[in-house]
Design a protein around this motif. Structure first.
Motif, mmCIF file in Angstrom:
data_model
loop_
_atom_site.group_PDB
_atom_site.id
_atom_site.type_symbol
_atom_site.label_atom_id
_atom_site.label_comp_id
_atom_site.label_asym_id
_atom_site.label_seq_id
_atom_site.Cartn_x
_atom_site.Cartn_y
_atom_site.Cartn_z
ATOM 1 N N LYS A 178 40.442 19.602 -15.286
ATOM 2 C CA LYS A 178 40.460 19.470 -13.827
ATOM 3 C C LYS A 178 40.320 20.838 -13.198
ATOM 4 O O LYS A 178 40.935 21.817 -13.646
ATOM 5 C CB LYS A 178 41.780 18.806 -13.386
ATOM 6 N N LEU A 179 39.514 20.905 -12.158
ATOM 7 C CA LEU A 179 39.396 22.131 -11.378
ATOM 8 C C LEU A 179 40.611 22.228 -10.468
ATOM 9 O O LEU A 179 40.782 21.419 -9.554
ATOM 10 C CB LEU A 179 38.107 22.117 -10.554
ATOM 11 N N VAL A 180 41.486 23.193 -10.740
ATOM 12 C CA VAL A 180 42.724 23.335 -9.965
ATOM 13 C C VAL A 180 42.460 24.075 -8.662
ATOM 14 O O VAL A 180 42.946 23.680 -7.594
ATOM 15 C CB VAL A 180 43.790 24.079 -10.799
ATOM 16 N N SER A 181 41.705 25.142 -8.719
ATOM 17 C CA SER A 181 41.406 25.894 -7.497
ATOM 18 C C SER A 181 40.146 26.720 -7.702
ATOM 19 O O SER A 181 39.816 27.118 -8.830
ATOM 20 C CB SER A 181 42.573 26.816 -7.106
ATOM 21 N N ALA A 182 39.453 26.958 -6.604
ATOM 22 C CA ALA A 182 38.276 27.834 -6.589
ATOM 23 C C ALA A 182 38.274 28.544 -5.246
ATOM 24 O O ALA A 182 38.207 27.892 -4.197
ATOM 25 C CB ALA A 182 36.998 27.030 -6.796
ATOM 26 N N LYS A 183 38.404 29.859 -5.277
ATOM 27 C CA LYS A 183 38.490 30.648 -4.045
ATOM 28 C C LYS A 183 37.481 31.791 -4.112
ATOM 29 O O LYS A 183 37.343 32.454 -5.144
ATOM 30 C CB LYS A 183 39.907 31.204 -3.859
ATOM 31 N N VAL A 184 36.814 32.001 -2.989
ATOM 32 C CA VAL A 184 35.781 33.027 -2.905
ATOM 33 C C VAL A 184 36.193 34.067 -1.875
ATOM 34 O O VAL A 184 36.599 33.724 -0.753
ATOM 35 C CB VAL A 184 34.423 32.404 -2.509
ATOM 36 N N PHE A 185 36.113 35.322 -2.248
ATOM 37 C CA PHE A 185 36.404 36.436 -1.363
ATOM 38 C C PHE A 185 35.260 37.444 -1.455
ATOM 39 O O PHE A 185 34.467 37.404 -2.396
ATOM 40 C CB PHE A 185 37.732 37.100 -1.749
ATOM 41 N N PRO A 186 35.168 38.361 -0.500
ATOM 42 C CA PRO A 186 34.066 39.324 -0.542
ATOM 43 C C PRO A 186 34.027 40.168 -1.813
ATOM 44 O O PRO A 186 32.943 40.546 -2.265
ATOM 45 C CB PRO A 186 34.313 40.196 0.694
ATOM 46 N N GLU A 187 35.197 40.448 -2.407
ATOM 47 C CA GLU A 187 35.230 41.354 -3.556
ATOM 48 C C GLU A 187 35.633 40.672 -4.852
ATOM 49 O O GLU A 187 35.637 41.320 -5.898
ATOM 50 C CB GLU A 187 36.174 42.520 -3.272
ATOM 51 N N ASN A 188 36.000 39.400 -4.797
ATOM 52 C CA ASN A 188 36.435 38.722 -6.021
ATOM 53 C C ASN A 188 36.306 37.221 -5.875
ATOM 54 O O ASN A 188 36.213 36.689 -4.761
ATOM 55 C CB ASN A 188 37.886 39.108 -6.382
ATOM 56 N N VAL A 189 36.306 36.548 -7.018
ATOM 57 C CA VAL A 189 36.272 35.089 -7.081
ATOM 58 C C VAL A 189 37.378 34.647 -8.029
ATOM 59 O O VAL A 189 37.518 35.198 -9.126
ATOM 60 C CB VAL A 189 34.897 34.585 -7.575
ATOM 61 N N GLU A 190 38.172 33.672 -7.602
ATOM 62 C CA GLU A 190 39.313 33.189 -8.377
ATOM 63 C C GLU A 190 39.103 31.715 -8.714
ATOM 64 O O GLU A 190 38.903 30.894 -7.815
ATOM 65 C CB GLU A 190 40.612 33.366 -7.591
ATOM 66 N N VAL A 191 39.143 31.388 -10.000
ATOM 67 C CA VAL A 191 38.891 30.019 -10.456
ATOM 68 C C VAL A 191 39.950 29.632 -11.477
ATOM 69 O O VAL A 191 40.268 30.418 -12.378
ATOM 70 C CB VAL A 191 37.484 29.899 -11.090
ATOM 71 N N ALA A 192 40.510 28.436 -11.346
ATOM 72 C CA ALA A 192 41.520 27.959 -12.290
ATOM 73 C C ALA A 192 41.213 26.517 -12.692
ATOM 74 O O ALA A 192 40.822 25.699 -11.856
ATOM 75 C CB ALA A 192 42.916 28.043 -11.688
ATOM 76 N N PHE A 193 41.395 26.238 -13.982
ATOM 77 C CA PHE A 193 41.179 24.897 -14.527
ATOM 78 C C PHE A 193 42.433 24.453 -15.280
ATOM 79 O O PHE A 193 43.089 25.258 -15.951
ATOM 80 C CB PHE A 193 40.007 24.877 -15.507
ATOM 81 N N GLU A 194 42.724 23.162 -15.182
ATOM 82 C CA GLU A 194 43.741 22.557 -16.042
ATOM 83 C C GLU A 194 43.032 21.967 -17.247
ATOM 84 O O GLU A 194 42.069 21.216 -17.107
ATOM 85 C CB GLU A 194 44.512 21.476 -15.305
ATOM 86 N N ILE A 195 43.514 22.315 -18.429
ATOM 87 C CA ILE A 195 42.913 21.830 -19.667
ATOM 88 C C ILE A 195 43.993 21.225 -20.541
ATOM 89 O O ILE A 195 45.192 21.390 -20.292
ATOM 90 C CB ILE A 195 42.210 22.973 -20.438
ATOM 91 N N VAL A 196 43.572 20.522 -21.577
ATOM 92 C CA VAL A 196 44.496 20.071 -22.621
ATOM 93 C C VAL A 196 44.429 21.103 -23.734
ATOM 94 O O VAL A 196 43.403 21.264 -24.392
ATOM 95 C CB VAL A 196 44.120 18.677 -23.145
#
Length: 414
Positions: A178-196
């Motif tokens: 599951k895609l927990v979060s996806a955030k975009v900023f001018p200097e960075n990108v933050e992505v988190a997934f829930e996995i088994v």
């Protein structure tokens, strides 16, 4: 003239080859059906480091690299955010480059361990002998709206989680994520997934993408002295021809500069700012701050006042709750209730200079139990060893002097 014509022809052939490869790709509008753009929220600059599109129904994520990605170096910082006793501890980082080969992109780890900083001949030889490493490759699924290649990010990051994280992360059920979060900023990108993960337990894995900063910030690397303990950034410089000179070790340190160099003691231009995570028990937060403030005494000795600033993240007041501890822009002091007594403070540093870019300190609850055991159980027993019968009788008449009473917790002191 003939040489110039040959170069022009070669350039045109390369350009035509790239255009034909791009023409063979499906249009972006077709590939992105059902996806919604991840917007850059709360920023004056609407453009993010990457462009992202997500599809909530099946947790799919597309990412468009910058049009000018070629030749740039990026960080991929890693954190296991949940599902592990040390969740929240930085899990390392990769320094990578993206290189295009027809309709595929290779993720490449540049050789940083062996360098040549001297003459051009040495640099050319080292570049030829010690080449970069291909970590993996992915297909380009389309060309994006801004002209950059688009890739399947969930396939890259979930499907290759073990390649990035190592043995600490192993996807055991590829059908469930599951895609927990996806955030975009001018200097960075933050992505988190829930996995088994291992043993069928859920884990959250967090990726932070950012560009490796330029070395033109004014930061000057400082050579480490073997007589003093430092964390270091090291490499072999094969343009040197003595054994002592080939191994170069830079101190890992923050860029701290006086705001007013004329003052004997001055605040820094930019302090080191730490946020105490909201999971830290309220009763211990001021002691965490007091511990960190001791470091400011050391910085004052070199002319810096309030070099470290502490702020509290709080779930009740909502203060700083918009900040993710895994976000590479912020330094956090994190609290783990894992029944282990340890403290550790990994950091991410510039691979060429040793400049510390961000750090996360981990504190655990096991220390509290350890201190309580030593103070309330062990010390009274040690204090009573060898006590004579006469002393025991005197302590019976004067219980307020009895170590077993003085060192007991308040609820047991009577």
């Amino acid at each position: 003239m003939k040489k110039l014509l040959n170069l022009a022809a070669a350039f045109l052939l390369t350009l035509v080859g790239q255009q034909s490869a791009s023409a063979a790709l499906p249009p972006f509008d077709q590939v992105s059906q059902g996806y919604k753009p991840v917007v850059v929220s709360g920023q004056s600059n609407p453009r993010g480091l990457f462009n992202l599109w997500s599809r909530a129904t099946d947790s799919q994520l597309l990412g468009e690299l910058p049009k000018t990605f070629a030749g740039k170096r990026f960080f991929i910082a890693l954190t296991v955010s949940s599902g592990d006793k040390y969740a929240g501890l930085q899990s390392g980082d990769w320094v990578v480059e993206w290189r295009r080969y027809d309709d595929r992109l290779a993720l490449v780890a540049p050789n940083l361990d062996i360098r040549a900083t001297g003459d051009a001949e040495s640099r050319a030889s080292v570049k030829r002998l010690f080449t970069d490493q291909v970590l993996l490759d992915v297909p380009i699924v389309a060309m994006g709206p801004t002209g950059g290649p688009v890739i399947d990010l969930d396939s890259l990051l979930v499907g290759n989680a073990t390649r990035f994280f190592g043995s600490s992360v192993r996807v055991t059920n590829s059908r469930i994520s599951k895609l927990v979060s996806a955030k975009v900023f001018p200097e960075n990108v933050e992505v988190a997934f829930e996995i088994v993960g291992s043993s069928g337990r859920f884990q959250t894995i967090h990726y932070s993408f950012s560009e490796v900063p330029s070395t033109a910030s004014g930061f000057k690397p400082r050579l480490a002295d073997e007589r003093v303990g430092y964390f270091t950034t090291a490499f072999s410089d094969l343009s040197k021809y003595t054994d002592d000179a080939t191994r170069v070790r830079f101190i890992n340190r923050w860029q701290l500069e006086k705001r007013d160099p004329a003052l004997k003691k001055s605040p820094p231009k930019e302090p080191i700012r730490f946020y105490v995570e909201h999971t830290a028990p309220v009763r211990y937060r001021r002691w965490i701050k007091a511990g960190v403030d001791y470091w400011n005494k050391a910085f004052e000795r070199v002319g810096l006042v309030d070099a470290i600033v502490i702020e509290y993240q709080d779930a009740v007041s909502k203060a700083h709750m918009e900040k993710d501890p895994e976000d590479v822009r912020y330094n956090f002091i994190r609290w783990l209730n894992n029944d282990i007594g340890t403290a550790i403070g990994p950091s991410r540093v510039h691979p060429m200079t040793g400049q510390i870019l961000d750090a996360d300190i981990i504190l655990t609850d096991g220390w509290i139990r350890h201190f309580n055991f030593n103070y309330e159980d062990l010390m009274p027993k040690l204090a009573m060893e060898g006590v004579s019968a006469e002393t025991l009788g005197w302590l019976g008449r004067h219980p307020t002097w009895d170590p077993r009473v003085r060192l007991a917790p308040p609820e047991q002191a009577n």
